[in-house]
Design a protein around this motif. Structure first.
Motif, PDB file in Angstrom:
ATOM      1  N   ALA A 145       0.830  -1.210   0.000  1.00 46.61           N
ATOM      2  CA  ALA A 145       0.000   0.000   0.000  1.00 46.61           C
ATOM      3  C   ALA A 145       0.863   1.258   0.000  1.00 46.61           C
ATOM      4  CB  ALA A 145      -0.929  -0.005   1.212  1.00 46.61           C
ATOM      5  N   CYS A 146       2.002   1.205   0.697  1.00 42.02           N
ATOM      6  CA  CYS A 146       2.926   2.345   0.708  1.00 42.02           C
ATOM      7  C   CYS A 146       3.643   2.489  -0.627  1.00 42.02           C
ATOM      8  CB  CYS A 146       3.956   2.181   1.826  1.00 42.02           C
ATOM      9  SG  CYS A 146       3.273   2.274   3.496  1.00 42.02           S
ATOM     10  N   VAL A 147       4.001   1.349  -1.232  1.00 40.49           N
ATOM     11  CA  VAL A 147       4.709   1.392  -2.515  1.00 40.49           C
ATOM     12  C   VAL A 147       3.858   2.074  -3.580  1.00 40.49           C
ATOM     13  CG1 VAL A 147       5.613  -0.024  -4.402  1.00 40.49           C
ATOM     14  CG2 VAL A 147       6.172  -0.604  -2.036  1.00 40.49           C
ATOM     15  N   VAL A 148       2.561   1.724  -3.636  1.00 39.35           N
ATOM     16  CA  VAL A 148       1.686   2.302  -4.666  1.00 39.35           C
ATOM     17  C   VAL A 148       1.042   3.602  -4.197  1.00 39.35           C
ATOM     18  CG1 VAL A 148       1.214   0.026  -5.614  1.00 39.35           C
ATOM     19  CG2 VAL A 148      -0.346   0.980  -3.923  1.00 39.35           C
ATOM     20  N   GLU A 149       1.328   4.015  -2.943  1.00 36.36           N
ATOM     21  CA  GLU A 149       0.839   5.276  -2.386  1.00 36.36           C
ATOM     22  C   GLU A 149      -0.678   5.407  -2.561  1.00 36.36           C
ATOM     23  OE1 GLU A 149       3.319   8.187  -4.372  1.00 36.36           O
ATOM     24  OE2 GLU A 149       4.786   8.097  -2.743  1.00 36.36           O
ATOM     25  N   VAL A 150      -1.411   4.492  -1.906  1.00 36.04           N
ATOM     26  CA  VAL A 150      -2.861   4.457  -2.052  1.00 36.04           C
ATOM     27  C   VAL A 150      -3.527   5.740  -1.555  1.00 36.04           C
ATOM     28  CG1 VAL A 150      -3.010   1.952  -1.928  1.00 36.04           C
ATOM     29  CG2 VAL A 150      -3.041   3.270   0.178  1.00 36.04           C
ATOM     30  N   TRP A 151      -2.850   6.487  -0.678  1.00 34.35           N
ATOM     31  CA  TRP A 151      -3.442   7.713  -0.147  1.00 34.35           C
ATOM     32  C   TRP A 151      -3.521   8.826  -1.188  1.00 34.35           C
ATOM     33  CZ3 TRP A 151       1.097   5.470   1.582  1.00 34.35           C
ATOM     34  CH2 TRP A 151       2.279   6.066   1.125  1.00 34.35           C
ATOM     35  N   ALA A 289      10.255   8.632  -0.384  1.00 33.31           N
ATOM     36  CA  ALA A 289      10.565   8.040   0.923  1.00 33.31           C
ATOM     37  C   ALA A 289       9.520   7.012   1.348  1.00 33.31           C
ATOM     38  CB  ALA A 289      10.699   9.154   1.972  1.00 33.31           C
ATOM     39  N   PRO A 290       8.195   7.288   1.215  1.00 41.54           N
ATOM     40  CA  PRO A 290       7.205   6.264   1.578  1.00 41.54           C
ATOM     41  C   PRO A 290       7.341   4.992   0.745  1.00 41.54           C
ATOM     42  CG  PRO A 290       6.156   8.413   1.425  1.00 41.54           C
ATOM     43  CD  PRO A 290       7.539   8.574   0.872  1.00 41.54           C
ATOM     44  N   GLN A 291       7.712   5.139  -0.535  1.00 42.64           N
ATOM     45  CA  GLN A 291       7.870   3.954  -1.370  1.00 42.64           C
ATOM     46  C   GLN A 291       9.072   3.119  -0.938  1.00 42.64           C
ATOM     47  OE1 GLN A 291       7.846   6.015  -5.218  1.00 42.64           O
ATOM     48  NE2 GLN A 291       6.008   4.878  -5.783  1.00 42.64           N
ATOM     49  N   VAL A 292      10.153   3.781  -0.556  1.00 43.42           N
ATOM     50  CA  VAL A 292      11.327   3.057  -0.068  1.00 43.42           C
ATOM     51  C   VAL A 292      10.987   2.310   1.218  1.00 43.42           C
ATOM     52  CG1 VAL A 292      13.659   3.309   0.844  1.00 43.42           C
ATOM     53  CG2 VAL A 292      12.970   4.635  -1.157  1.00 43.42           C
ATOM     54  N   VAL A 293      10.314   3.008   2.136  1.00 35.87           N
ATOM     55  CA  VAL A 293       9.911   2.367   3.396  1.00 35.87           C
ATOM     56  C   VAL A 293       8.947   1.221   3.109  1.00 35.87           C
ATOM     57  CG1 VAL A 293       8.688   2.709   5.561  1.00 35.87           C
ATOM     58  CG2 VAL A 293      10.282   4.453   4.758  1.00 35.87           C
ATOM     59  N   GLY A 294       7.974   1.474   2.226  1.00 32.23           N
ATOM     60  CA  GLY A 294       7.022   0.420   1.880  1.00 32.23           C
ATOM     61  C   GLY A 294       7.694  -0.785   1.265  1.00 32.23           C
ATOM     62  N   GLY A 295       8.690  -0.551   0.395  1.00 35.72           N
ATOM     63  CA  GLY A 295       9.422  -1.662  -0.198  1.00 35.72           C
ATOM     64  C   GLY A 295      10.142  -2.487   0.842  1.00 35.72           C
ATOM     65  N   ALA A 296      10.751  -1.810   1.823  1.00 32.57           N
ATOM     66  CA  ALA A 296      11.429  -2.533   2.906  1.00 32.57           C
ATOM     67  C   ALA A 296      10.432  -3.366   3.704  1.00 32.57           C
ATOM     68  CB  ALA A 296      12.151  -1.540   3.813  1.00 32.57           C
TER      69      ALA A 296
END
Length: 334
Positions: A145-151, A289-296
């Motif tokens: 959800a963070c990777v695709v930035e659903v927000w 940054a959210p995508q990097v965190v989401g990927g981790a």
């Protein structure tokens, strides 16, 4: 006692070799998207790139297919499944996703596959799973959800996301089919023969779907732009065929045979990291940054899910160590 010590040593040696091969496979697979995207942007259709990849690798592996032609009689279903899912399905969905979303995002979505293997274990093999494994799946979904930035109001390319998810589902088939017969000793199907016929079948299917006779072959005679640097298109294609396909599949399948789908799946998660870093350096694709965190978080969730999966034959769920016990059992059997 000396015999038992020798068996233990052989088991540990096999495990080490298997982990090394899995790492080589992850690095080789990780470079495929970085080499393919410039070709796609230069004018090649994603399906044509997949066809070139599968057909070129099939021609390289053709002598092995002739040598192991007995597999056509003994394991036709395995060869067909490997060709359709592990070759045609994974690559077609992944490269099509690359044409719509960044390399790093496509790989991170695709690497929900190690967590999806858990669904295969639970609902198809009907083996129990642990709470830790279920938590890993939920964690991976949250990271996605963070990777695709659903927000952001689902402004992300939905079709690109669905294609990457399709690649993830096909990759489950890759891990499961690569393990078929791995514990059958000398009766196990030769992994090189399985790969060779899988590539031939995949190339045949892709020929019908991709229609390569309509491809713009002139693209391969020119350079492709890689973040401002012109690279010969034919050099990128050779890398995709020889390294990101032949070397990647051979080391990947052999590593699954020496380890297990669960353990190999965990190591394969490094492919997403490698591809993301390469895309960042070579293609200039910067993730937020959210995508990097989401990927981790996706990789962490996949790791937890896979490392908590019970070993074959286990009647009870295990919190951890199932994969290690399976490795030990395989080493002893060997």
């Amino acid at each position: 006692m000396p015999v038992r010590t020798s068996q233990t040593s052989q088991g540990r040696s096999g495990k080490g070799v298997g982990l090394g091969l899995a790492l080589v496979s992850a690095v080789a697979f990780g470079g495929s998207g970085v080499a393919a995207k410039p070709l796609i942007e230069a004018g090649l259709d994603p399906l044509h790139v997949v066809w070139l990849r599968a057909t070129g690798a099939a021609l390289v592996m053709l002598p092995l297919a002739v040598r192991h032609r007995g597999l056509l009689r003994s394991r036709p279903a395995l060869l067909a499944g490997f060709g359709l899912l592990a070759v045609a399905g994974v690559q077609a969905c992944y490269f099509a996703a690359l044409s719509r979303i960044p390399v790093g995002v496509a790989l991170l979505v695709e690497y929900l596959a190690p967590a999806l293997v858990l669904g295969w274990v639970r609902f198809v093999q009907r083996r129990p799973v642990t709470r830790a494994a279920a938590f890993g799946v939920v964690l991976a979904a949250g990271g996605l959800a963070c990777v695709v930035e659903v927000w952001s109001g689902l402004s992300f390319d939905v079709l690109g996301l669905l294609l990457a998810l399709g690649a993830a589902c096909c990759q489950v088939g890759y891990f499961v089919l690569s393990d078929q017969g791995g514990d059958a000793g000398e009766a196990a199907p030769n992994p090189l023969g399985v790969i060779a016929y899988g590539l031939l079948i995949g190339a045949a299917v892709l020929t019908v779907v991709a229609r390569p006779w309509s491809m713009d072959w002139s693209v391969l005679a020119h350079g492709a732009d890689m973040n401002g640097t012109s690279v010969p298109a034919i050099a990128l294609l050779l890398w995709i065929v020889l390294v990101a396909t032949v070397l990647a599949y051979v080391t990947g399948v052999v590593s699954v045979r020496r380890l297990s789908p669960q353990v190999a799946g965990v190591v394969a998660c490094l492919e997403a990291v490698i591809a993301t870093v390469l895309a960042w350096v070579l293609l200039g694709e910067h993730l937020s940054a959210p995508q990097v965190v989401g990927g981790a978080v996706v990789l962490l969730g996949a790791f937890i899910a896979q490392s908590s999966t019970p070993s074959k034959g286990s009647a009870e769920p295990v919190a951890s160590g199932g994969a290690e016990r399976e490795l030990s059992a395989r080493g002893t059997a060997t």
